[in-house]
Design a protein around this motif. Structure first.
Motif, mmCIF file in Angstrom:
data_model
loop_
_atom_site.group_PDB
_atom_site.id
_atom_site.type_symbol
_atom_site.label_atom_id
_atom_site.label_comp_id
_atom_site.label_asym_id
_atom_site.label_seq_id
_atom_site.Cartn_x
_atom_site.Cartn_y
_atom_site.Cartn_z
ATOM 1 N N HIS A 435 0.840 -1.354 0.078
ATOM 2 C CA HIS A 435 -0.072 -0.113 0.029
ATOM 3 C C HIS A 435 0.938 1.202 -0.100
ATOM 4 O O HIS A 435 1.900 1.513 0.873
ATOM 5 C CB HIS A 435 -0.886 -0.039 1.173
ATOM 6 C CG HIS A 435 -1.747 -0.949 1.058
ATOM 7 N ND1 HIS A 435 -1.613 -2.381 1.685
ATOM 8 C CD2 HIS A 435 -3.247 -1.068 0.732
ATOM 9 C CE1 HIS A 435 -2.731 -3.047 1.567
ATOM 10 N NE2 HIS A 435 -3.658 -2.519 0.983
ATOM 11 N N TYR A 436 0.296 2.092 -0.777
ATOM 12 C CA TYR A 436 0.915 3.580 -0.908
ATOM 13 C C TYR A 436 0.436 4.204 0.370
ATOM 14 O O TYR A 436 -1.061 4.448 0.642
ATOM 15 C CB TYR A 436 0.723 4.286 -2.233
ATOM 16 C CG TYR A 436 1.303 5.580 -2.235
ATOM 17 C CD1 TYR A 436 2.678 5.685 -2.170
ATOM 18 C CD2 TYR A 436 0.536 6.856 -1.869
ATOM 19 C CE1 TYR A 436 3.165 6.976 -2.283
ATOM 20 C CE2 TYR A 436 0.869 7.741 -1.806
ATOM 21 C CZ TYR A 436 2.138 8.116 -1.991
ATOM 22 O OH TYR A 436 2.679 9.447 -2.137
ATOM 23 N N GLY A 470 -13.232 1.209 -1.234
ATOM 24 C CA GLY A 470 -12.078 1.171 -2.049
ATOM 25 C C GLY A 470 -11.141 1.800 -1.453
ATOM 26 O O GLY A 470 -10.263 2.302 -2.200
ATOM 27 N N VAL A 471 -11.001 2.007 -0.331
ATOM 28 C CA VAL A 471 -9.739 2.727 0.168
ATOM 29 C C VAL A 471 -8.652 1.535 0.771
ATOM 30 O O VAL A 471 -7.735 2.165 1.239
ATOM 31 C CB VAL A 471 -10.206 3.651 1.557
ATOM 32 C CG1 VAL A 471 -10.914 4.849 0.873
ATOM 33 C CG2 VAL A 471 -10.798 3.023 2.583
ATOM 34 N N GLY A 472 -8.932 0.439 0.514
ATOM 35 C CA GLY A 472 -7.981 -0.580 0.837
ATOM 36 C C GLY A 472 -8.216 -1.223 2.205
ATOM 37 O O GLY A 472 -7.133 -1.805 2.797
ATOM 38 N N LYS A 473 -9.194 -1.218 2.905
ATOM 39 C CA LYS A 473 -9.421 -2.030 4.177
ATOM 40 C C LYS A 473 -9.383 -3.295 3.994
ATOM 41 O O LYS A 473 -8.462 -3.827 4.833
ATOM 42 C CB LYS A 473 -10.987 -1.606 4.672
ATOM 43 C CG LYS A 473 -11.220 -0.219 4.766
ATOM 44 C CD LYS A 473 -12.688 0.115 5.341
ATOM 45 C CE LYS A 473 -13.664 -0.353 4.416
ATOM 46 N NZ LYS A 473 -13.862 0.638 3.074
ATOM 47 N N THR A 474 -9.875 -3.976 3.149
ATOM 48 C CA THR A 474 -9.677 -5.565 2.747
ATOM 49 C C THR A 474 -8.233 -5.866 2.530
ATOM 50 O O THR A 474 -7.659 -6.676 3.038
ATOM 51 C CB THR A 474 -10.559 -6.005 1.605
ATOM 52 O OG1 THR A 474 -11.902 -5.276 1.798
ATOM 53 C CG2 THR A 474 -10.641 -7.510 1.630
ATOM 54 N N SER A 475 -7.648 -4.867 1.683
ATOM 55 C CA SER A 475 -6.297 -5.392 1.150
ATOM 56 C C SER A 475 -5.355 -5.013 2.407
ATOM 57 O O SER A 475 -4.304 -5.829 2.484
ATOM 58 C CB SER A 475 -5.761 -4.598 -0.120
ATOM 59 O OG SER A 475 -5.953 -3.369 0.044
ATOM 60 N N TYR A 605 -8.327 8.993 -0.241
ATOM 61 C CA TYR A 605 -6.993 9.523 -0.877
ATOM 62 C C TYR A 605 -7.423 11.030 -1.575
ATOM 63 O O TYR A 605 -8.491 11.017 -2.214
ATOM 64 C CB TYR A 605 -6.555 8.612 -1.798
ATOM 65 C CG TYR A 605 -6.195 7.270 -1.274
ATOM 66 C CD1 TYR A 605 -5.160 7.195 -0.352
ATOM 67 C CD2 TYR A 605 -6.970 6.210 -1.505
ATOM 68 C CE1 TYR A 605 -4.850 6.040 0.414
ATOM 69 C CE2 TYR A 605 -6.798 4.751 -0.847
ATOM 70 C CZ TYR A 605 -5.576 4.709 0.078
ATOM 71 O OH TYR A 605 -5.489 3.656 0.650
ATOM 72 N N VAL A 653 -10.000 4.123 -4.347
ATOM 73 C CA VAL A 653 -9.445 4.032 -5.567
ATOM 74 C C VAL A 653 -9.817 2.813 -6.494
ATOM 75 O O VAL A 653 -9.223 2.276 -7.343
ATOM 76 C CB VAL A 653 -7.979 3.791 -5.290
ATOM 77 C CG1 VAL A 653 -7.068 5.133 -5.082
ATOM 78 C CG2 VAL A 653 -7.532 2.765 -4.364
ATOM 79 N N ARG A 654 -10.933 2.199 -6.101
ATOM 80 C CA ARG A 654 -11.463 1.077 -6.551
ATOM 81 C C ARG A 654 -11.982 1.361 -8.012
ATOM 82 O O ARG A 654 -11.441 0.778 -9.035
ATOM 83 C CB ARG A 654 -12.783 0.340 -5.881
ATOM 84 C CG ARG A 654 -12.989 -0.991 -6.746
ATOM 85 C CD ARG A 654 -14.085 -1.773 -5.860
ATOM 86 N NE ARG A 654 -13.546 -2.345 -4.647
ATOM 87 C CZ ARG A 654 -13.820 -2.379 -3.556
ATOM 88 N NH1 ARG A 654 -14.921 -1.362 -3.163
ATOM 89 N NH2 ARG A 654 -13.508 -2.833 -2.391
ATOM 90 N N GLN A 657 -8.978 2.035 -10.296
ATOM 91 C CA GLN A 657 -8.577 0.560 -10.711
ATOM 92 C C GLN A 657 -9.225 -0.048 -11.649
ATOM 93 O O GLN A 657 -8.632 -0.222 -12.774
ATOM 94 C CB GLN A 657 -8.526 -0.233 -9.614
ATOM 95 C CG GLN A 657 -7.958 -1.654 -9.739
ATOM 96 C CD GLN A 657 -8.162 -2.542 -8.423
ATOM 97 O OE1 GLN A 657 -8.997 -2.485 -7.571
ATOM 98 N NE2 GLN A 657 -7.339 -3.493 -8.488
HETATM 99 N N1 LIG Z 1 -2.980 2.965 -0.508
HETATM 100 C C1 LIG Z 1 -2.994 1.862 -1.407
HETATM 101 N N2 LIG Z 1 -2.154 1.422 -1.991
HETATM 102 C C2 LIG Z 1 -2.084 0.495 -2.755
HETATM 103 N N3 LIG Z 1 -3.283 0.186 -3.410
HETATM 104 C C3 LIG Z 1 -4.475 0.462 -2.741
HETATM 105 C C4 LIG Z 1 -4.376 1.135 -1.738
HETATM 106 N N4 LIG Z 1 -5.737 1.542 -1.371
HETATM 107 C C5 LIG Z 1 -6.498 0.791 -1.970
HETATM 108 N N5 LIG Z 1 -5.772 -0.172 -2.733
HETATM 109 C C6 LIG Z 1 -6.278 -0.926 -3.816
HETATM 110 O O1 LIG Z 1 -7.592 -0.555 -4.041
HETATM 111 C C7 LIG Z 1 -8.381 -1.732 -4.300
HETATM 112 C C8 LIG Z 1 -9.765 -1.863 -3.665
HETATM 113 O O2 LIG Z 1 -9.639 -2.054 -2.082
HETATM 114 P P1 LIG Z 1 -10.222 -2.904 -1.126
HETATM 115 O O3 LIG Z 1 -10.997 -3.841 -1.522
HETATM 116 O O4 LIG Z 1 -9.401 -3.069 0.066
HETATM 117 O O5 LIG Z 1 -10.973 -1.827 -0.619
HETATM 118 P P2 LIG Z 1 -11.911 -1.764 0.839
HETATM 119 O O6 LIG Z 1 -11.676 -0.432 1.519
HETATM 120 O O7 LIG Z 1 -12.042 -2.844 1.293
HETATM 121 O O8 LIG Z 1 -13.506 -1.399 0.075
HETATM 122 P P3 LIG Z 1 -14.849 -1.897 0.593
HETATM 123 O O9 LIG Z 1 -15.007 -1.027 1.755
HETATM 124 O O10 LIG Z 1 -15.654 -1.617 -0.636
HETATM 125 O O11 LIG Z 1 -14.800 -3.306 0.925
HETATM 126 C C9 LIG Z 1 -7.394 -3.031 -3.748
HETATM 127 O O12 LIG Z 1 -7.053 -3.650 -5.073
HETATM 128 C C10 LIG Z 1 -6.546 -2.314 -3.288
HETATM 129 O O13 LIG Z 1 -5.177 -3.110 -3.387
#
Ligand SMILES: Nc1ncnc2c1ncn2[C@@H]1O[C@H](COP(=O)(O)OP(=O)(O)OP(=O)(O)O)[C@@H](O)[C@H]1O
Length: 983
Positions: A435-436, A470-475, A605, A653-654, A657
């Motif tokens: 993650h950035y 899409g802010v990257g919670k799951t990742s 972001y 960022v979904r 993406q």
């Molecule tokens: N800071 C980051 N750096 C790199 N990639 C990111 C970052 N934040 C989000 N992503 C990428 O954005 C995509 C969506 O992230 P993710 O599925 O984790 O979102 P989420 O917050 O869990 O969304 P939701 O609430 O809808 O489940 C993933 O592919 C993730 O890798």
């Protein structure tokens, strides 16, 4: 007076004139004559029946009853037809005197007539009858008349049951009995017939052939024949008897023998054949009596033929019925048999032991490696269940339930933990790799790992990652698992309303399943995975049980060491599991749950962050996923920026993406198309030669061709992102200069390893270089890849007119800007009022009313003579009308809007504000400072007004978020008035 006597071989009529008896003897020409043998037996030399005293063989029908037949009637000796007597030329036994046979006993037969040549047993119990028969034997007159009883007048012969008839017989006495006897018994001779008569022959052959057919088809008949032929054997047809006895097994050969014998009968005696046919047929007694009474051989044969033909038909029907039924059951039987055979073969080969044993062995084998770590109470349950399994019937439903239960019980990773890694530096590396940005979040996670390292365990904490989609919670959850070296399992509880999903069903239900946690443990194979529970804020409200309470039991470190799944029914230890939850709106999480969580907020972001994420993460992964090499594509910064600002403005960022994926898919198609067309050479086109392709595929050559139709950027590609890319971009520039004319079609890039050579000897290089297609994505052609930019309601005013002010809002999707618009409906003395639209919630409506009052007061204070509010009916609207809005934080924006309209003064350019207002004009704090700030930046806002109480939140923001913003913190609306309307 009865004048007829039954004989085993002679036919007799009442009315026939007395004649010499020996005629009947002439038929029994050989010493095996049944007549002789009957006589012998009656004399006491019966070898066949040792029960002779009780059961005497007569040439008569069986009475079939235990009661004796009363020899009531003494019949006079019948007269034998003279013609027959004369025709007799047999050897006459000297011991017989014909006069002895003139008077015989008459035995009534209830069921069937006795045909000449047949034996039938009768039971004689009556001592009188026995004495009479013994007496008769003494007198060397071993005959008894066998007469079929006539039916009682008026009764239907086909309906009357045999037992009735039997009963009646015993009651019949004297004359009555005599009257009921048929007139023809079995001591008579046939009419003479011509043995060579063709018609008789033909009829007899037909009888034989029909009999053969029936014998072939009906096994019942074969038995029948056997019974009769045994007796016939005592008669003239001794050979037939022998064969008949042999057919008891009724195999093919034996059957054939009987058939041959039948042929033989036909050869020498047609009348016997007729008798035989009728006797063994299933015809009723009247029909049989008819045959018996018929003395004309031809007619008799015909009658018999009718009977056996009928028998043939019956046997055909029987055959078809049997066949139909057999067909029906044979399919199932076959399958069953084959299955059994298969099982037996498998067992024999050792491929499959007995079902139960194999199962038990499998379960034992599974639990064996974990046996030492498995809790004793679980081992005990497993043992009990295994014992139970052996006792249960394999086809029973309970067997299946037990088997499934054991399957789950033994598949769980009892005491099997993965080694946790608390290396903070490694964790940092992994988090940065994935993650950035997200510095504060990463810091929090590292803190958490550090604590784990010191404590030796990371259990006891539930992290809740909250933020827009899409802010990257799951990742991030996945990265934490990787950093800690734990297995990762994710399940979503959004909309979950059934407690059984978490706690499992009770085993008694059909199709019962354990809950999600047990499934998780089975799936990951370790007892300490990281479980990411997605969408915890969207937990359903259960109709049967409360899912929130079940979640509490699952997550609470105090309770989950003994988590009891309904299906598993043995406590499992979940205390080593690390739970990470995600939510969009923290406020929606049930309080008791929230209380146990450590909330880490991800706000979304800003453009700069999105640029980095897109460039360093999303583009890279997408490019690899599409199978495109870095040198084959270039997306310029300008294009990326345009993409972020015009297409993907949301917090996460979904969507970005998705757009990047879209671009790369299109690029892939272009490259493939180009490759396909270069395989077919066309005039003017550059063709990639087979050798070139080969070298390129080796990966050594990086010469790049850029399509002439795409614009070539003059600015160099971001040099920090990728060395290779930067070199390529420089090469592009170089080659651009080289190919003055051909540039229209292609631009050639040089391989990185020969860069120096390119500069020194371009000609040589161009010969050695191989071309690679390259696609350039820039602002100019961005719409070719992702379509036209989406219209955003957020930015509807370039310059806000009087009455329109920009506010800042927070939603589950992140922060956003919104406008508050005020206009005039009508103006009249004392008409002051406020009309509201824009799907406002109650809180927001109240907030508007407050704003109206405060604005009026402020205006009165600033311009005491201005009666605008008192005399104006105003309309306040919040676009977009379709989106429901609520909350008090737009209070100060509303007042500003109303005052702006009242004073006809637009507010300062690029200003946005947020804050709740009290009736006295005090400004109260709001939530979502980071989201609102990011949203303001996204919309080119330069000045933001926040409540003073939120200063702390703002100060915590990353410098890049705050950078370039003019932020004012206020306590009172008067401060806002000065900021908004200052010149
Ligand atoms: N800071 C980051 N750096 C790199 N990639 C990111 C970052 N934040 C989000 N992503 C990428 O954005 C995509 C969506 O992230 P993710 O599925 O984790 O979102 P989420 O917050 O869990 O969304 P939701 O609430 O809808 O489940 C993933 O592919 C993730 O890798």
């Amino acid at each position: 007076m009865l004048k007829a006597l039954s004989s085993s071989c002679l036919r007799l009529r009442f009315h026939s004139t007395p004649s010499s008896l020996p005629s009947h003897l002439r038929h029994g020409t050989d010493s095996n004559s049944p007549l002789l043998r009957v006589l012998d037996s009656l004399r006491g030399s019966n070898r066949r029946n040792p029960n002779f005293c009780q059961r005497l063989f007569f040439c008569s029908d069986s009475t079939d009853g235990s009661e004796p037949v009363e020899p009531e009637t003494e019949a006079k000796r019948p007269e034998v037809e003279e013609a027959e007597a004369k025709s007799s030329s047999a050897i006459v036994p000297t011991v017989f005197r014909p006069e002895d046979y003139l008077t015989v006993l008459a035995l009534p037969l209830p069921h069937r007539p006795l045909f000449p040549g047949f034996y039938m047993p009768i039971y004689v119990k009556d001592p009188k009858l026995l004495a009479a028969l013994v007496e008769s034997r003494k007198r060397q007159a071993p005959y008894a008349g066998a007469f079929l009883l006539k039916d009682e007048p008026g009764t239907d012969p086909s309906v009357a049951s045999g037992s009735d008839t039997d009963k009646n017989i015993y009651e019949l006495k004297g004359k009555e009995l005599f009257n009921r006897l048929n007139e023809v018994g079995t001591l008579a001779q046939d009419k003479p017939y011509n043995k060579d008569d063709d018609v008789i022959k033909a009829t007899s052959f037909e009888v034989i052939s029909t009999l053969r057919d029936v014998l072939k088809t009906s096994s019942l008949w074969r038995d029948h024949v056997q019974t009769y032929t045994q007796h016939i054997g005592d008669f003239n047809y001794s050979r037939l008897a022998d064969f008949g006895a042999a057919i008891s097994g009724a195999n093919k050969l034996q059957c054939q023998q009987v058939l041959e014998e039948l042929d033989h009968i036909g050869d020498f005696n047609y009348s016997r054949l007729a008798d035989f046919g009728a006797a063994i047929s299933g015809a009723n007694k009247l029909q049989c009596q008819q045959v018996l009474e018929e003395l004309d051989v031809y007619k008799r044969l015909k009658l018999t033929l009718e009977l056996v033909k009928k028998e043939m038909e019956i046997s055909k029907i029987q055959e078809s019925i049997a066949k139909a039924i057999e067909e029906k059951i044979s399919g199932e039987q076959r399958r069953y048999l084959l299955n059994e055979q298969l099982k037996a073969i498998k067992k024999e080969l050792g491929l499959e032991t007995d079902d139960k044993t194999a199962l038990s062995a499998k379960f034992r084998e599974r639990i064996e490696p974990n046996k030492d770590r498995c809790p004793p109470h679980v081992l005990q349950v497993i043992e009990e269940e295994l014992t139970k399994l052996q006792l249960l019937e394999a086809s029973s439903s309970e067997f299946n339930v037990t088997r499934n239960y054991l399957d789950w019980l033994t598949a769980l990773p009892w005491g099997n933990y993965s080694d946790e890694n608390f290396d903070v530096l490694r964790a940092q590396k992994i988090l940065d790799e994935d993650h950035y940005g997200l510095t504060d979040i990463k810091e929090r996670i590292l803190e958490f790992i550090a604590v784990g390292k010191l404590r030796g365990t990371s259990q006891g904490k539930i992290i809740c990652l909250s933020g827009p989609p899409g802010v990257g919670k799951t990742s991030i959850g996945r990265s934490i698992a990787r950093a800690l070296n734990r297995k990762f399992y994710r399940f979503s509880v959004g909309g979950l309303s059934d407690v059984a999903e978490i706690k499992g069903h009770r085993r008694t239900y059909i199709g019962a399943m354990p809950g999600k946690m047990v499934q998780c443990l089975k799936n990951v194979g370790t007892a300490n995975p990281l479980v990411l529970i997605d969408e915890i804020d969207k937990l359903g409200r259960g109709h049967a049980g409360d899912p929130a309470s079940a979640m509490l039991e699952l997550l609470d470190p105090e309770q989950n060491a003994n988590f009891l799944d309904h299906y598993l029914d043995v406590p499992i230890d979940l205390s080593k599991v690390l739970f990470v939850c995600t939510a969009n709106v923290v406020e929606m999480i049930p309080n008791p749950l929230l209380d146990r969580m450590e909330v880490v907020a991800l706000a979304g972001y800003i453009t700069d962050e999105k640029m980095h994420i897109a460039r360093d993460y999303l583009e890279k992964t997408t490019r690899e996923a599409c199978g495109i090499k870095p040198e084959q594509v270039e997306v310029t910064d300008a294009a990326l920026l345009a993409l972020i600002e015009n297409y993907c403005r949301e917090a996460g960022v979904r969507n970005l993406q998705k757009h990047i994926e879209k671009i790369y898919r299109k690029i892939a198609l272009r490259l493939v198309r180009k490759g396909a067309s270069s395989e077919l050479p066309a005039a003017g086109d550059h063709v990639v030669g087979p050798n070139e392709v080969k070298e390129e595929s080796v990966g050594e050559s990086a010469e790049t061709v850029v399509e002439a139709e795409t614009e070539v950027v003059s600015e160099p590609v971001d040099s920090g992102s990728n060395d290779m890319a930067s070199e390529i971009s420089i090469e592009i520039d170089t080659t651009q200069k080289d190919h003055s004319v051909d540039e229209k079609q292609h631009l050639t890039n040089q391989p990185t390893d020969s860069k120096v050579n390119v500069e020194t000897d371009k000609k040589e290089e161009s010969e050695a270089s191989k071309e690679v297609e390259k696609v350039l994505v820039d602002t100019a052609n961005l719409s070719d890849f992702v379509g036209k930019p989406v219209f955003h309601a957020e930015r509807i005013y370039e310059h806000t007119p009087a009455g329109v002010v920009m506010g800042l809002a927070w939603t589950a999707l992140g922060g956003s800007t919104l406008y508050i618009e005020t206009t005039l409906i009508e103006q009249a003395e004392g008409k002051g009022a406020l009309h509201l639209t824009g799907q406002l919630g109650d809180v927001m409506k109240e907030s508007a009313q407050i704003a109206h009052t405060v604005a009026r007061a402020i205006l009165l204070e600033k311009e005491p003579e201005n009666t605008f509010f008192a005399n104006s009916k105003l309309h306040l609207h919040v676009p977009a009308g379709a989106t429901p809005k609520d909350g008090p934080s737009a209070g100060c924006t509303m007042i500003t809007s109303l005052l702006s309209f009242a004073m006809k003064k637009p507010v300062r350019k690029d200003l946005a504000m947020t804050g709740e207002v009290t009736l006295t004009g005090k400004i109260l704090p709001i939530g979502g400072v980071k989201e609102k700030t990011i949203a303001a930046r996204r919309n080119d806002v330069k000045t933001i007004i926040f409540p003073s109480a939120n200063k702390r939140d703002f100060d915590e923001l990353a410098p890049n978020v705050k950078e370039g913003l003019e932020v004012h913190f206020v306590d009172d609306f008067n401060q806002i008035f000065d900021l908004a309307f200052a010149d």
